[in-house]
Design an enzyme around this catalytic site. Structure first.
Site, PDB file in Angstrom:
ATOM      1  N   LYS A  28     -12.854  -8.941  -3.564  1.00  0.00           N
ATOM      2  CA  LYS A  28     -11.791  -9.284  -2.776  1.00  0.00           C
ATOM      3  C   LYS A  28     -11.184  -8.153  -1.896  1.00  0.00           C
ATOM      4  O   LYS A  28     -10.703  -7.530  -2.331  1.00  0.00           O
ATOM      5  CB  LYS A  28     -10.576 -10.132  -3.773  1.00  0.00           C
ATOM      6  CG  LYS A  28      -9.417 -10.616  -2.739  1.00  0.00           C
ATOM      7  CD  LYS A  28      -8.431 -11.282  -3.922  1.00  0.00           C
ATOM      8  CE  LYS A  28      -7.164 -11.581  -3.334  1.00  0.00           C
ATOM      9  NZ  LYS A  28      -6.193 -11.816  -4.349  1.00  0.00           N
TER      10      LYS A  28
ATOM     11  N   LYS B 163     -10.417  -5.601  -6.682  1.00  0.00           N
ATOM     12  CA  LYS B 163      -9.504  -6.027  -5.781  1.00  0.00           C
ATOM     13  C   LYS B 163      -8.995  -4.890  -4.619  1.00  0.00           C
ATOM     14  O   LYS B 163      -8.348  -4.204  -5.398  1.00  0.00           O
ATOM     15  CB  LYS B 163      -8.426  -6.814  -6.472  1.00  0.00           C
ATOM     16  CG  LYS B 163      -7.219  -7.420  -5.487  1.00  0.00           C
ATOM     17  CD  LYS B 163      -6.427  -8.341  -6.563  1.00  0.00           C
ATOM     18  CE  LYS B 163      -5.353  -8.943  -5.461  1.00  0.00           C
ATOM     19  NZ  LYS B 163      -4.456  -9.638  -6.230  1.00  0.00           N
TER      20      LYS B 163
HETATM   21  C1  PBG Z   1      -1.839 -12.245  -6.633  1.00  0.00           C
HETATM   22  C2  PBG Z   1      -3.091 -12.483  -5.415  1.00  0.00           C
HETATM   23  C3  PBG Z   1      -2.879 -12.326  -3.995  1.00  0.00           C
HETATM   24  C4  PBG Z   1      -3.955 -12.830  -3.544  1.00  0.00           C
HETATM   25  C5  PBG Z   1      -4.616 -13.476  -4.491  1.00  0.00           C
HETATM   26  N1  PBG Z   1      -3.870 -13.402  -5.772  1.00  0.00           N
HETATM   27  C6  PBG Z   1      -2.010 -11.310  -3.182  1.00  0.00           C
HETATM   28  C7  PBG Z   1      -2.144 -10.054  -3.392  1.00  0.00           C
HETATM   29  O1  PBG Z   1      -2.493  -9.395  -4.369  1.00  0.00           O
HETATM   30  O2  PBG Z   1      -0.796  -9.446  -2.818  1.00  0.00           O
HETATM   31  C8  PBG Z   1      -4.509 -12.839  -2.164  1.00  0.00           C
HETATM   32  C9  PBG Z   1      -5.107 -13.958  -1.706  1.00  0.00           C
HETATM   33  C10 PBG Z   1      -5.360 -14.213  -0.280  1.00  0.00           C
HETATM   34  O3  PBG Z   1      -4.805 -13.321   0.616  1.00  0.00           O
HETATM   35  O4  PBG Z   1      -5.884 -15.256   0.212  1.00  0.00           O
HETATM   36  N2  PBG Z   1      -2.054 -10.922  -7.210  1.00  0.00           N
END
Ligand code: PBG
Length: 323
Positions: free
Chosen positions: A249, A196
């Site tokens: 992601k 991520k």
């Molecule tokens: C929470 C999380 C996030 C997303 C999914 N889970 C946001 C972040 O890490 O700030 C982002 C998903 C999206 O942008 O559609 N940790």
């Protein structure tokens, strides 16, 4: 007659093109995210300005909306909770009567065939908006693990089918696996947000989930967008700790990473086509600059082509009909 490769022979008709098509999207590849909000009115539905077509939903509104999509072929959802109150320790995240726990129970009751995935993280529930416990202005790794385990267990008890930790703390997959196993949830898979990135494409999500960090950023736990070898290390660690699915992601800016994980490891790869990726297409389509559905299906197909077998996308509901 010229002697060269005639690729056009196999593109002459739509039936031939379909016969040689290498990648076909199926409804079972797709997962729709929903934002469930704690609200006195269960019919509450508040459109998210930066994500046209998506809304914060009260529980009854969620059930209605999933019902429509379920009848159109929806197979899986991932849930994010927006609690009524936030504190330093994300207390609302692991309550038996929390918003996600109630939403999971209602969804499983109404749609037994639906796969319900829950996002496990602290950021939507903490007053500071970070994904872990903060001490001395720093997100603490090991103290956060127990909180994540509490959240995951409460989701499992509510009936979640898959647990998806998105916090990016080190060691959390192993910690969650042991906690789940210890409580008898040996058959609940962990879909880890393995890779991520600290991405600019999460902007609209943070409006939707009300989870922007109140200070600093997420760069001490989320990955540097410049790195891909590091992604292999993260994947290896998650596999050793017991992950069942590896997620990358965002998706489109990181298709090289999706492809690398699919080629280097033997676990299913998921990719999250995130909020910013969705909003880009929506915004251009609203201007009449691109064909929204065609662009969405092209984007999702490319994610599958790169090697993802599960795709989380806000376009899921919209493209079900076309598939
Ligand atoms: C929470 C999380 C996030 C997303 C999914 N889970 C946001 C972040 O890490 O700030 C982002 C998903 C999206 O942008 O559609 N940790």
């Amino acid at each position: 007659m010229q002697d060269f490769y005639r690729g056009r022979r196999l593109r002459r008709s739509s039936t031939i093109r379909e016969m040689v098509r290498e990648t076909v999207l199926h409804p079972s590849d797709l997962i729709q995210p929903y934002f469930v909000v704690e609200h006195q009115d269960p019919e509450f539905c508040s459109p998210i300005a930066s994500m046209p077509g998506q809304s914060q939903l009260g529980i009854s509104a969620l059930i209605k909306r999933v019902g429509i999509a379920f009848r159109a072929g929806l197979r899986a959802v991932i849930l994010f909770g927006v609690p009524g109150e936030k504190d330093e320790f994300a207390t609302e995240a692991y309550k038996e009567e929390g918003i996600i726990q109630r939403a999971v129970r209602e969804l499983k009751e109404n749609f037994p065939g639906l796969t319900v995935i829950t996002d496990v993280c602290l950021c939507e529930y903490t007053s500071h908006g970070h994904c872990g416990i903060v001490q001395d202005g720093y997100v603490q790794n090991d103290p956060t693990l127990n909180y994540l385990a509490r959240i995951a267990l409460s989701h499992a008890r509510a009936g979640a089918d898959i647990i998806a930790p998105s916090d990016m703390m080190d060691g959390r997959v192993g910690w969650l696996r042991r906690s789940l196993d210890h409580e008898g949830f040996t058959d609940i898979p962990i879909m880890s947000y393995t890779v991520k990135y600290a991405s600019a494409f999460y902007g609209p999500f943070r409006e939707a989930a009300e989870s922007s960090p109140s200070f600093g950023d997420r760069k001490t736990y989320q990955m540097d967008p410049a790195n891909s070898v590091e992604a292999l290390r993260e994947a290896r660690a998650d596999i050793e700790e017991g992950a069942d699915v590896l997620m990358v992601k965002p998706a489109l800016p990181y298709l090289d990473v999706v492809h690398a994980l699919a080629g280097n490891f033997d676990l299913p790869v998921a990719a999250y086509h995130v909020s910013g990726e969705y909003s880009l297409i929506k915004a251009a389509a609203a201007q009449g600059w691109i064909d929204e559905n065609a662009a969405a299906i092209e984007a999702l197909s490319s994610i599958k082509r790169a090697g993802a077998s599960m795709i989380i996308s806000y376009f899921t509901e919209n493209v079900l009909e076309a598939l």
